[in-house]
Design an enzyme around this catalytic site. Structure first.
Site, PDB file in Angstrom:
ATOM      1  N   HIS A   1       0.850  -1.203   0.000  1.00  0.00           N
ATOM      2  CA  HIS A   1       0.000   0.000   0.000  1.00  0.00           C
ATOM      3  C   HIS A   1       0.881   1.247   0.000  1.00  0.00           C
ATOM      4  O   HIS A   1       1.975   1.239   0.573  1.00  0.00           O
ATOM      5  CB  HIS A   1      -0.916   0.015   1.224  1.00  0.00           C
ATOM      6  CG  HIS A   1      -1.790  -1.202   1.303  1.00  0.00           C
ATOM      7  ND1 HIS A   1      -2.771  -1.489   0.374  1.00  0.00           N
ATOM      8  CD2 HIS A   1      -1.802  -2.235   2.185  1.00  0.00           C
ATOM      9  CE1 HIS A   1      -3.357  -2.630   0.682  1.00  0.00           C
ATOM     10  NE2 HIS A   1      -2.782  -3.111   1.781  1.00  0.00           N
TER      11      HIS A   1
ATOM     12  N   ARG B   1      18.179  -8.463  14.905  1.00  0.00           N
ATOM     13  CA  ARG B   1      19.554  -7.998  15.162  1.00  0.00           C
ATOM     14  C   ARG B   1      20.486  -9.200  15.144  1.00  0.00           C
ATOM     15  O   ARG B   1      20.056 -10.326  15.412  1.00  0.00           O
ATOM     16  CB  ARG B   1      19.636  -7.331  16.544  1.00  0.00           C
ATOM     17  CG  ARG B   1      18.694  -6.163  16.722  1.00  0.00           C
ATOM     18  CD  ARG B   1      19.254  -4.916  16.074  1.00  0.00           C
ATOM     19  NE  ARG B   1      18.410  -3.755  16.342  1.00  0.00           N
ATOM     20  CZ  ARG B   1      18.052  -2.855  15.430  1.00  0.00           C
ATOM     21  NH1 ARG B   1      18.438  -2.976  14.178  1.00  0.00           N
ATOM     22  NH2 ARG B   1      17.314  -1.824  15.765  1.00  0.00           N
TER      23      ARG B   1
END
Ligand SMILES: CC(C)(COP(=O)(O)OP(=O)(O)OC[C@H]1O[C@@H](n2cnc3c(N)ncnc32)[C@H](O)[C@@H]1OP(=O)(O)O)[C@@H](O)C(=O)NCCC(=O)NCCS
Length: 213
Positions: free
Chosen positions: A126, A195
């Site tokens: 979108h 991470r």
């Protein structure tokens, strides 16, 4: 109570037959599928004319919970969103209820393993500006970047790999992670956003992958 032998045999024949049909369904709907690749249960494949979906050899796609360790919540989806889009899946991969969606390109290397219900995409789907977002056609170039997954990557269950990410060869993505940045080769990443958790040991001659049977 033990199942009658004939019933077991008939069930196995029906199972093999349906697997064969699903294999044909995969070949019918994809641009190219290599030797020995299969679909256990129906893979959802959708692409507008011009888009391409290719699958290498010996890649197995599980779409029913009986065919996976953890069970899955939906069949695998391979969907191109634009006529220019391409999805490339390499050899010897394993997918279980995986959603792969491309507006430009999603590329998955060889020998990659995807835990149940992983999502991989190269777009936000979108538009970012709220004005007209609901009905305006998606501005694909501005909301999409290719997502590239290297060889021998292991993605834990329910991880989400978002647009523009490159995952290096041999990396592991921990279960439930959301990957929004590049992942070094031979690393383990985890969390939201994912991470670096640690690096895998350096490659040794014994641990190089064996050739497929
Ligand atoms: C990523 C993974 C392989 C790490 O295993 P491991 O090396 O034994 O990891 P450990 O349990 O020793 O944890 C190492 C660190 O990673 C963190 N970690 C492990 N899994 C994590 C996850 N899913 N998300 C975030 N962090 C995670 C731990 O908290 C720990 O952090 P610390 O060092 O700060 O304490 C494992 O946790 C995982 O997610 N496996 C995927 C299983 C899966 O989905 N299989 C598919 C089945 S279909």
């Amino acid at each position: 109570m033990a199942r009658p032998r004939l019933a077991v045999r008939l069930r196995n024949i029906a199972w093999r037959g349906s697997t064969l049909v699903r294999g044909w369904q995969l070949r019918w709907n994809c641009t190219a599928v290599g030797e020995g690749s299969s679909s256990l249960g129906r893979t959802i494949v959708a692409a507008p004319p011009g888009a391409t979906i290719t699958i290498g050899s010996r890649t197995h796609i599980a779409n029913i919970s009986e065919g996976t360790a953890l069970g899955i919540s939906h069949p695998t989806v391979l969907r191109c969103l634009t006529p220019e889009a391409r999805i490339v899946i390499g050899d010897d991969c394993g997918l279980s209820g995986t959603s792969v969606c491309a507006a430009i390109e999603v590329r998955i290397g060889n020998r990659c393993l995807f835990g149940a219900d992983v999502m991989v995409f190269d777009t936000d789907f979108h538009n970012h500006p709220p004005e007209g977002r609901r009905y305006a056609p998606p501005d694909w170039p501005n909301i999409s970047r290719p997502t590239i997954i290297g060889d021998d990557v292991f993605v834990g269950t329910r991880a989400i790999i978002t647009k523009g990410v490159t995952i290096g060869d041999g990396a592991i993505v921990a279960a439930g992670s959301v990957v929004v940045g590049d992942v070094p080769a031979r690393s383990i990443v985890g969390g939201n956003p994912a991470r670096l958790l640690r690096m895998l040991d350096p490659v040794s001659s014994e641990t190089r992958h064996a050739p497929a049977d």
